[in-house]
Design a protein around this motif. Structure first.
Motif, short mmCIF file in Angstrom:
data_model
loop_
_atom_site.label_atom_id
_atom_site.label_comp_id
_atom_site.label_asym_id
_atom_site.label_seq_id
_atom_site.Cartn_x
_atom_site.Cartn_y
_atom_site.Cartn_z
N LEU A 1 39.49 -41.77 90.14
CA LEU A 1 39.50 -42.01 88.71
C LEU A 1 38.17 -41.67 88.04
CD1 LEU A 1 41.42 -45.43 88.67
CD2 LEU A 1 42.36 -43.14 88.26
N SER A 2 37.08 -42.06 88.65
CA SER A 2 35.76 -41.96 87.99
C SER A 2 35.02 -40.71 88.44
CB SER A 2 34.92 -43.20 88.29
OG SER A 2 34.83 -43.41 89.70
N GLU A 3 35.54 -39.56 88.05
CA GLU A 3 34.98 -38.28 88.49
C GLU A 3 33.58 -38.03 87.94
OE1 GLU A 3 36.11 -36.15 90.57
OE2 GLU A 3 38.27 -36.45 90.78
N GLN A 4 33.27 -38.58 86.77
CA GLN A 4 32.05 -38.21 86.07
C GLN A 4 30.84 -39.05 86.50
OE1 GLN A 4 34.52 -39.96 84.88
NE2 GLN A 4 33.52 -41.82 84.26
N THR A 5 31.01 -39.99 87.40
CA THR A 5 29.91 -40.86 87.80
C THR A 5 29.71 -40.81 89.31
OG1 THR A 5 31.30 -42.82 88.14
CG2 THR A 5 30.49 -42.43 85.91
N ASP A 6 28.57 -41.38 89.74
CA ASP A 6 28.29 -41.45 91.18
C ASP A 6 28.63 -42.82 91.77
OD1 ASP A 6 27.42 -38.88 91.41
OD2 ASP A 6 25.28 -39.35 91.40
N THR A 7 28.17 -43.87 91.11
CA THR A 7 28.27 -45.20 91.71
C THR A 7 28.75 -46.22 90.69
OG1 THR A 7 26.47 -44.66 93.23
CG2 THR A 7 27.00 -46.99 92.95
N VAL A 8 29.94 -46.77 90.91
CA VAL A 8 30.49 -47.82 90.05
C VAL A 8 30.02 -49.17 90.59
CG1 VAL A 8 32.60 -48.96 89.25
CG2 VAL A 8 32.51 -46.46 89.43
N ARG A 9 29.42 -49.97 89.72
CA ARG A 9 28.90 -51.28 90.13
C ARG A 9 29.77 -52.43 89.67
NH1 ARG A 9 25.70 -50.25 94.32
NH2 ARG A 9 23.83 -49.05 93.80
N SER A 10 30.13 -52.45 88.40
CA SER A 10 30.93 -53.54 87.84
C SER A 10 32.15 -52.94 87.16
CB SER A 10 30.11 -54.34 86.82
OG SER A 10 28.93 -54.85 87.41
#
Length: 816
Positions: free
Chosen positions: A488-497
């Motif tokens: 889902l989160s293709e545009q980021t590296d690391t999801v924290r919250s």
């Protein structure tokens, strides 16, 4: 970066002393004069310190103009500044740049009654001026003056302590990243969403030197569409949750539950004092289920009789059981009673049931711990056992049973997908599904390489979760109808919250970072592109961030070892740079966070090329890769780090191969110690909370035996002594050839401080170059703001000493 070189700190031929170098007035900004009828009141007031502290913030916030008491003032070069008034407030600002640790005095002439601030901290008076000790970087200087010295030209100069203590004056453009800027900047620490996706609760935190180690927290109730603020709290809210009907927000504060009506913004207290309560969850709109803790008994003041390995843990004797609170009346009933604590995993309101787990003492097989899974019927009070499992992490209800997360060995190895001869790593998280009787267990992620973390189940049985995918932590969707995984989160590296609604087209909100970009907040509907709604870039708008390149190496076994390289500020490929090599190796990857306890971007800003790699044994690359962590204790990892570092040096000719340092923490600290005994390619080593003796860590560390139940599966000192001796750095201490710094918190319960003491003792007796720095009162991590800055400076100043031949910062750092 444009700078004007100052020739200060030159030796005077006649006297042999250092002379001051005047700072060019055209590169110094001044503001004023600001009329003050009684200027002495400003400096003689008992509140003068607070007044000048408030003024110190002006330089960074005023831009080109400043409106003060209804008057507009303009910053202008000192060379064109009106200096005639003798009794007026004037402000001055400039940025000093240094490429190594620099000491000296800032001498100010032509103005009096001064306050000098460097990076927001007031400088102390020295023999001739104001004492400065500047680590590598760009340092904002702000000066207030309330009196003009008659017939003396206003000028600023710098007098270095030694010949190499020279400064340059920054002329504009981007500045280098600073430690306080990185640590103090605002971060979203948690998000919550209402069930309809209309409202969100966003908790933010930042630090300020005026508040010391206490974070400045802010919690905002917002409309999701535009983040417009509905209500604000000047603190973090515990157990905050939206009601199922989306009409209210309930939160725990001062040991009581409070309910905010979102329409009227009226708050009422809905419970009596509930000290030691936590984990509140709505059951319908009418009640809450929560955990209530009863403190355990001790054995008196003279002795303690241990009841289990876990009895070394703080609060292990406490007992937490589940209770239900009726919101209208405040009446509470107890739901569970057991000698082991009961943990609420999920609620099924349709069936009136709770899903519960209990940790059980069971050392009979690895990983030397077990979990009981139970279902409680709230109508009948009957509790039903679903199963007794090893390698279990958590579980959630689905419409047809349960989703479970656990290691590959869960349920007798249902999730195993390793090659012959390998032992699976149970920290490599897998996803399973089973019926409510604990049967018909299906391993859903055998062919899915990323390691699965926490999950959220939607009403259509799809699952939203974060996964460790190589060195990234993206959000994923498991599409239950098609049995497939979708990133889902293709545009980021690391999801924290993150948080998600429950409907099939779920609304998701998440805070995430890129390795080279600060945190951003996104909203996304499943199946659609994400929308960025906020980011922290304003705090770094005028800051140069390290350029980042991927650098992967294929090891002799044909396995790709991922890595990334951070380049120093103002990088010049024709120069030679020192380098730092960082790794963990303890099965978790070193993720691509912008901030973090080990600040790679900051190290690059201090003039180092930084190489971060993911050696064999980490999860997120498939079960075969992570399995090589088990019963290895450095076997593959040492070879990967040495081989990859040599490849890194060959591919980057601008790195000086004679000035390469390496460091790691915890298992990475163990790897640092071990590498120091295995190779001479490094010029200096830093081990934080490292393990020097596997047997003592196994027996003394709070999680030693239990962690070893995974990392040393079925291997013990009595049946595999070679693993515990041959792989322990202490037994090879005589082979250490380079300087090494050992860092440890003296209250570390994970890896006891004796692990560093043991290695320090050996190296001292062997007359090796070793330093030991303990942080007093600290556990496994250094977290407090003041200690973090000291700890970061300890690491960098040590490497400056050994990799840059610049010992001055290290000596100054421990002379205060």
């Amino acid at each position: 970066m444009n700078k004007t070189l100052l020739t200060g700190a030159l030796l005077t031929a006649l006297s042999g002393s250092l002379c001051a170098a005047t700072l060019p007035s055209e590169n110094i900004q001044a503001l004023g004069p600001i009329d003050i009828s009684t200027p002495q009141l400003l400096t003689e007031s008992p509140k003068a310190e607070s007044v000048f502290d408030s003024l110190s913030a002006v330089a960074g916030k005023s831009g080109d103009k400043l409106n003060l008491f209804g008057e507009e003032y303009v910053w202008q070069p000192l060379s064109t500044f009106n200096k005639d008034k003798e009794t007026a407030l004037s402000l001055y600002r400039f940025t000093l740049s240094v490429d190594r640790f620099t000491q000296g005095e800032l001498v100010v002439e032509g103005v009096d009654k001064l306050n000098v601030f460097v990076a927001g901290v007031e400088a102390k008076k020295g023999e001739k001026g104001y004492s400065l000790a500047l680590p590598t970087g760009d340092h904002a200087v702000f000066i207030t003056a309330t009196k003009r010295a008659a017939e003396t030209e206003i000028q600023f100069s710098f007098e270095g302590k030694a010949e190499h203590d020279q400064v340059t004056l920054h002329k504009g453009g981007k500045v280098r990243l600073a430690a306080k800027q990185l640590f103090d900047s605002e971060t979203i620490s948690s998000v919550e969403l209402s069930d309809n996706g209309e409202y969100a609760l966003i908790a933010k935190r930042h630090y300020h030197q005026d508040t010391g180690n206490k974070a400045v927290t802010l919690t905002e109730l917002v409309n999701v569409g535009d983040l417009s603020v509905i209500h604000t709290w000047d603190n973090g809210l515990r157990s905050a949750m939206f009601s199922p009907d989306n009409q209210s927000l309930v939160y725990f504060h001062n040991n009581k539950l409070h309910q905010l009506n979102i329409d009227t913004l009226r708050t009422e207290t809905i419970s009596a004092e509930l000290e030691d309560a936590s984990g509140f969850r709505f059951f319908g709109n009418e009640s809450l289920v929560f955990s209530w803790n009863k403190e355990g008994d001790d054995d008196g003041d003279l002795a303690k009789r241990y009841q289990a390995l876990q009895d070394r843990w703080r609060s292990w004797r406490d007992n937490r059981q589940l209770y239900q609170l009726d919101i209208d009346t405040g009446f509470i009933r107890q739901l569970t009673q057991h000698e082991a604590s009961s943990t609420l995993l999920d609620i099924d309101e349709t069936r009136n049931t709770l899903l519960i787990s209990r940790s059980l003492i069971d050392y009979s097989a690895p990983p030397h711990g077990a979990t009981g899974l139970f279902e409680l019927n709230l109508k009948t009070g009957e509790e039903r056992k679903i199963g007794h499992y090893r390698a279990f992490s958590s579980a959630r209800y689905s419409s047809k049973g349960l989703y479970v997360t656990g290691g590959p060995n869960f349920a007798g190895g249902k999730g195993l997908n390793v090659s012959e001869g390998l032992v699976a790593n149970d920290y490599d998280g897998q996803l399973y599904h089973m019926n409510l009787q604990g049967e018909d267990i299906q391993a859903l992620s055998k062919a899915f390489d990323p390691a699965i973390n926490g999950i959220h189940v939607l009403k259509n049985d799809d699952v939203i979760f974060t996964a460790s995918e190589k060195d990234r932590v993206p959000l994923y969707q498991y599409d239950a109808s098609k049995a497939r995984f979708i990133k889902l989160s293709e545009q980021t590296d690391t999801v924290r919250s993150w948080a998600s609604t429950d409907n099939a087209k779920a609304q998701i909100m998440y805070a995430a970072t890129h390795a080279s970009r600060p945190q951003a907040l996104y909203t996304q509907v499943v199946g659609r592109k994400a929308k960025k709604q906020w980011d922290a870039s304003a705090a770094f708008a005028n800051t140069s961030i390290a350029k980042l390149n991927d650098f992967d190496v294929v090891n002799p076994d044909g396995i790709s070892i991922d890595g990334r390289v951070y380049l120093p500020d103002n990088f010049d490929a024709s120069k030679k740079y020192p380098a730092l090599v960082y790794y963990y190796g303890g099965t978790a990857t070193v993720t691509r966070g912008f901030k973090g306890r080990y600040p790679f971007n900051l190290w690059a800003a201090n003039g180092y090329v930084v190489y971060v790699l993911q050696p064999t044994g980490t999860y997120g690359y498939g079960q075969d890769f992570s399995a090589k962590h088990v019963n290895a204790w450095g076997d593959y990892t040492v070879d990967d780090i040495i081989h990859s570092t040599k490849a890194f040096l060959e591919a980057h000719p601008f790195v000086d191969a004679d000035r390469v340092g390496h460091l790691g923490a915890s298992y990475g600290g163990f790897m640092t110690m071990l590498l120091a005994t295995k190779t001479d390619i490094f010029a200096a080593s830093v081990s934080h909370a490292g393990i020097s003796t596997l047997t003592s860590y196994w027996g003394e560390g709070w999680w030693g035996a239990l962690y070893s139940g995974v990392a040393s599966r079925n291997s013990f000192p009595w049946n595999n002594p070679e693993l515990y001796t041959d792989h322990s750095p202490i037994y090879h201490a005589d082979k250490v050839t380079n300087p090494i710094l050992l860092i440890h918190g003296d209250s570390d319960v994970n890896v006891p401080v004796g692990e560093s003491h043991t290695f320090y003792t050996a190296l001292k007796l062997l007359d090796k170059d070793v330093e030991l720095v303990e942080y007093l009162g600290d556990d496994h991590h250094i977290l407090a703001r003041d200690k973090t800055f000291h700890w970061w400076a300890t690491i960098l100043s040590y490497f400056d000493k050994h990799l840059k031949d610049q010992p001055e910062w290290w000596e100054y750092h421990f002379s205060k």
